[in-house]
Enzyme design. Sequence first.
Site, PDB file in Angstrom:
ATOM      1  N   THR A  31       0.836  -1.202   0.000  1.00  0.00           N
ATOM      2  CA  THR A  31       0.000   0.000   0.000  1.00  0.00           C
ATOM      3  C   THR A  31       0.870   1.251   0.000  1.00  0.00           C
ATOM      4  O   THR A  31       0.566   2.245  -0.671  1.00  0.00           O
ATOM      5  CB  THR A  31      -0.948   0.012   1.221  1.00  0.00           C
ATOM      6  N   GLU A 224      -4.110  -5.908  -5.783  1.00  0.00           N
ATOM      7  CA  GLU A 224      -4.600  -7.287  -5.617  1.00  0.00           C
ATOM      8  C   GLU A 224      -4.917  -7.931  -6.976  1.00  0.00           C
ATOM      9  O   GLU A 224      -5.975  -8.531  -7.179  1.00  0.00           O
ATOM     10  CB  GLU A 224      -5.856  -7.311  -4.719  1.00  0.00           C
ATOM     11  N   GLN A 254      -1.243 -15.429  -2.474  1.00  0.00           N
ATOM     12  CA  GLN A 254      -2.413 -15.058  -1.672  1.00  0.00           C
ATOM     13  C   GLN A 254      -3.704 -15.088  -2.497  1.00  0.00           C
ATOM     14  O   GLN A 254      -4.712 -14.503  -2.103  1.00  0.00           O
ATOM     15  CB  GLN A 254      -2.216 -13.672  -1.059  1.00  0.00           C
ATOM     16  N   ARG A 634      -0.795 -13.847   8.737  1.00  0.00           N
ATOM     17  CA  ARG A 634      -1.562 -12.836   9.487  1.00  0.00           C
ATOM     18  C   ARG A 634      -0.893 -12.554  10.829  1.00  0.00           C
ATOM     19  O   ARG A 634      -1.192 -11.553  11.480  1.00  0.00           O
ATOM     20  CB  ARG A 634      -2.996 -13.309   9.761  1.00  0.00           C
TER      21      ARG A 634
END
Length: 675
Positions: A31, A224, A254, A634
């Site tokens: 990001t 993404e 992912q 995560r």
Amino acid sequence: MLEKLNPQQKEAVLHDKGPLLIFAGAGSGKTRVITYRIARLISDRKAEPEEILAVTFTRKAAGEMKERVRDLLSASDDKKKFASRLPYIGTFHSFGAYVLRMDGEKLGVPRGFSIYDPDDVTHLIKGILDDLNIDKKQFNPSRIQNLISSAKNELVGPEEYPKFAQGPFEEVVAEVYPKYEEGLRSQGAVDFDDLQILPLMIFTEYKDVLDKYQKRYRYLLIDEYQDTNMVQYKLVNLLAGKNRNLCVVGDEDQGIYSWRGATIKNILSFERDYPDAKVIKLEKNYRSTKNILDAAHSVISRNNERVEKKLWTDTDAGPKVTMFEAENEREEARFVREKINELKTEETALSEMCVLYRTNAQSRIFEEELLRNAIPYKLVGGVRFYERREIKDMLAYLRFFANPQDELSFQRVINVPPRKVGQKSIEEIAGAAESIGDGGIGSGLMFLIIWGTTEKLKNWREYLPGIEVSDDLLIEIEKSEKVKVLKEKYSGLISLFGKLYETSLREDVRFLIDEILEVTKYESWIDDGTPQAQARKENLFEMKVVAEKYVELGPRDSLIEFLSDVSLVEQDLDDERKEEDAVTLMTLHSAKGLEYDAIFMVGMEEGLFPHSLSFTSPSELEEERRLCYVGITRARKYLFLSFADCRKTYGGLTDRIPSRFISEIPMELVDFVTK
């Protein structure tokens, strides 16, 4: 700006022209790279803000990107002039809605089109099945809905579908599909798939429109990219066709959404599509410890469909991965509860702990254990705000006033609150509407025409902007005996909808909501003195708070923009995290994009995770491994993996064996615990 970037990030931000592929591993700062790249293009005068289009998959991610870009452009005096002019940063669906509002009329889509959510779509399909005398129990409307959605995303229209239909169920879908499309168009509505398919059709069929968007957006950034489907892939490549300044960011490791049409092949084939593409790998991880990253790599590296890369960190190794073998699922839940208490004692907040499972049904045992021990928890997956009854009722009113052809919305609220308009009355009103003209008109539109010609005789058409009603049809309505009966019988109802519609033309959406609540006495109707009634009122108040943001757009535009944005709201899981300190429980699929200090991955057993449905398909098994990789990455500090020797299933107690993913993690990374 550049001082905060590592060499690979800096290279991505400074890339000027031509295609750019960024493989961004979990926690690698993608990001930051996207937002810095946007800000740098603007501040270095490579592009005007209006010439940049950035697309991601959630409204929350888009909102965060927008804020970060604004902050970067406001950081120094010479850039402040850009801070009020931001690029288009949004989701695929919001961009599609924008294209349709601007150019949808080329395909007959009205500017004030309604966006039907899954419930609206199901309702429409049920009505079609009733008209066709097809048994809804034998032919499930939701399954029909899914098959139509899949066909649309494979660009198979209702005309082509019969060629591919196999078996009785798909033959029924072939019968329903064209009527479903007719139903949407007759009501000036689109579904979520249309928000991408119709813009693609416009760009394909109208080269002048495509040329306009290609000239406007000289730089494209797609986040993404591994989650894009075929329609999105084609949209992106059409838009990038002229300038070829296409930057895609993603991580095939992912890619966990093939079940909703996404394909990692889009990112893996980017270099084939753009042989001159610059390729950059972001492998430095800023989230997890070395042990966690090594465990994740040991699992994902066994996949064949991937680009070779390995996440690394310059932080310490951290605690080893804890692996727990439980006797059964209850002992597994006790273990999780004990570790939660231990971590809490060590000053890890409950809100920084998350239990991840493969299927929703697994949550029950953990809920019971946490409840019994008074540990606050939050179960992700409750009723979404915009799916609550009172909100859907109010949205139905607003959608009808935005688009009087929207018969589904009108039917939802014609008797809400109750006005003694039962099914028989609804059929009578619908029958009168169907008798007018060759194909009939909607009941709601008929009500507004009756009201308009009665109350605003000379200039009634200005009260129905965008609705084409011929003089012949108007005369037919005036002469119809059925309509005359309706005028007398339902005069109060006709007046109510007419006056509210007039309000929608001259007032903003916030005022309109207040007026609907006032005129219909909706709040009084839902107030039964219970806490649930109070919660419903608070929900309506919250809806008005949201509408407040659109007031400055004025009448009509505020209504259309509000409805468009509300229809595009997706469940951003971060938004659901309450302020209270509570453990989060959710599925592995829901965890994408989130991070916690401590992750508990439970039910790590063959048949459960990886799921038994993946055993016969190598590609599905690879997706299960990617899902495991997502779960592991995560975690920031602590990772707990657990499995049970036996578990209660539909057939009673069954023996279990540990997941293959457990054995793929080197034992030197693991602290193995048994009881």
